[in-house]
Enzyme design. Structure first.
Site: not given
Length: 505
Positions: A264-266, A269
């Site tokens: 995921s994008k998380r 990040d």
């Protein structure tokens, strides 16, 4: 293959294109090109509530940057257009009506509140509510299977909200084939009656993608594993219309670096890597998400590492050009199991592709990104790049690896100074200055011959000379060959830097 291969990539314009979507597009592209087929882009924008301005343009730019442009799609070779589902909505109702007329679908008028009540009641009894053969005709649900034609038409005429549901078959075993996963058997009794069409005139994805794939003559549907649970319904719909179904291949998930759960994008990040091909600015809050391009990755490296997320050529080869990928790609060599995303491996690929770039091209990029280089001859920068790029992964690494080619050291690394400077260092460096000044034909070879010859002839330890010499030139014990540095910065600058260190001893 008897029919011309046609594949489609059908993203929803609900935000930036995730790297998993790019992998799906890439595998479609490789398969199409391998079989001299067509790679079609279709925009699945039936859910207008989730539509995000700029997302479609982002998708197109991402595919172009990766070097996998579509052959056919919005604004390009529109043989089967339009290619946005929102512009095709006039097509779908006739197909929903056809299924109803043939008894393969039905109108359902149940409100969301009524369905929630049914679900809660089932949960209280320890059961799961499924809208299908089990309850659709028992009278508790409001649909055209229990209402008369007159009652059904009266509700429609009165403007009551409705959906069209597919009538899943009862007591059948469905035999499905997937190129990657092999034979799959499904008991149709566990299938729910999926919604195909809504009273607002918009189809659901299930109906729209079947109709569009048929009308666009798609021969192979290569998509993510998340669509595997929908395969049974989609095959049933093809059968219901009497159409030949395309062949299906469901790609494995791209997993987090830990190997547990979907990437995921998380994760990006948190661990410091992008999950989008290009940087994306959210139009709602102006939040910027990183992209592989802006982070300094080469498109070829991104394509190469994406190809290995779930596919294996069966050889030791890891570096593939796009042309080589096309030649080697085979869906039968795609794994069923999820593919773990490895951020370090992506850097490894980028490092390799860095070495393949022309020094002048890298120098031009380096110059545009560093204001201190704007007045320096780009050909000199290219020579520097040739000396340091082997230790770089990104162009953004260049300055730390090469600043001493452009500016004199202003201080000296403390740890390196203690290691390099001894009692006789001052005298040794003064002799080096003398040798440098006496080198008339100022080349790397001559500097090397003169200084190394003097060290050897006098039985001096190489480290006693070379370490403080490097410290003087660089400010630290790092960098490429000392004689390359001396030659590049020139005789005057070399002498000046050695003298500056001597003053500090």
């Amino acid at each position: 293959m008897s029919k011309k291969v046609r594949v489609r990539f059908a993203p929803s314009p609900t935000g930036p294109l995730h790297i998993g979507g790019v992998r799906t597009a890439l595998f479609n592209y490789l398969f199409a090109k391998k079989h001299n087929g067509d790679f079609v882009l279709r925009i699945e924008d039936t859910d207008q509530n989730r539509y995000v301005e700029g997302a479609e343009d982002y998708i197109v730019k991402s595919l172009n940057w990766c070097g996998i442009p579509f052959d056919e799609g919005p604004g390009k070779n529109e043989k089967f257009g339009p290619y946005r589902q929102s512009e095709r909505k006039h097509l779908y109702k006739q197909y929903a009506d056809q299924l109803i007329a043939e008894g393969k679908a039905y109108y359902a008028f149940d409100t969301s509140e009524e369905l929630d009540a049914h679900r809660k009641q089932h949960e209280a009894e320890g059961k799961t509510f499924i809208y299908n053969w089990h309850n659709r005709e028992k009278g508790r649900l409001v649909n055209s299977l229990v209402l008369s034609e007159e009652e059904t038409q009266a509700k429609i005429n009165a403007g009551e909200d409705y959906v069209v549901r597919f009538k899943s078959p009862q007591d059948e075993t469905l035999h499905l084939k997937d190129i990657i996963r092999g034979d799959i058997s499904i008991d149709t009794n566990i299938l729910d009656d999926k919604i195909l069409f809504k009273s607002d005139g918009m189809p659901t994805y299930h109906l729209a993608n079947i109709v569009d794939d048929h009308l666009m003559e798609i021969t192979h549907v290569i998509r993510g594993e998340e669509w595997l649970p929908s395969l049974a319904l989609h095959k049933l719909l093809y059968d219901a219309f009497g159409w030949e179904a395309p062949e299906f291949a469901h790609l494995p998930l791209i997993l987090k670096p830990t190997g547990k759960g979907k990437l995921s994008k998380r994760d990006g990040d948190k661990l410091g890597f992008p999950v989008f091909p290009l940087a994306w600015t959210d139009p709602k809050n102006n939040e910027v998400s990183r992209g592989y391009k802006e982070d300094g990755y080469f498109a070829e490296a991104v394509v190469n590492f994406l190809a290995f997320l779930g596919w294996n050529p069966g050889t030791e080869q890891e570096i593939f050009s796009l042309e080589e990928l096309v030649a080697a790609f085979d869906l039968s060599k795609v794994n069923k199991a999820g593919a773990r995303f490895d951020p370090d491996k992506t850097k490894w690929f980028n490092h390799h592709y860095m070495q393949q770039q022309l020094d002048l091209d890298l120098a031009e990029e380096f110059q545009t990104k560093n204001i201190l280089l704007k007045d320096i001859d780009v050909n000199y920068i290219a020579l520097v790049v040739g000396l340091i790029k082997e230790r770089a992964t990104f162009v953004s690494d260049f300055w730390d690896l090469s600043h001493f080619f452009f500016v004199s050291p202003t201080d000296y690394d403390e740890k390196a100074s203690k290691k390099a400077i001894k009692e006789d260092t001052e005298d040794l460096l003064k002799k080096v200055v003398e040798l440098v000044n006496n080198t008339e034909d100022y080349t790397v070879e001559n500097l090397q011959t003169n200084i190394k010859g003097w060290i050897t002839d006098n039985g001096i330890g190489f480290g006693k000379v070379m370490m403080p010499l490097r410290l003087a030139l660089v400010g630290a014990l790092q960098g490429p060959d000392v004689f390359d540095i001396m030659y590049m910065i020139g005789k005057t600058e070399t002498v000046k830097r050695i003298a500056a260190l001597v003053k500090t001893i």
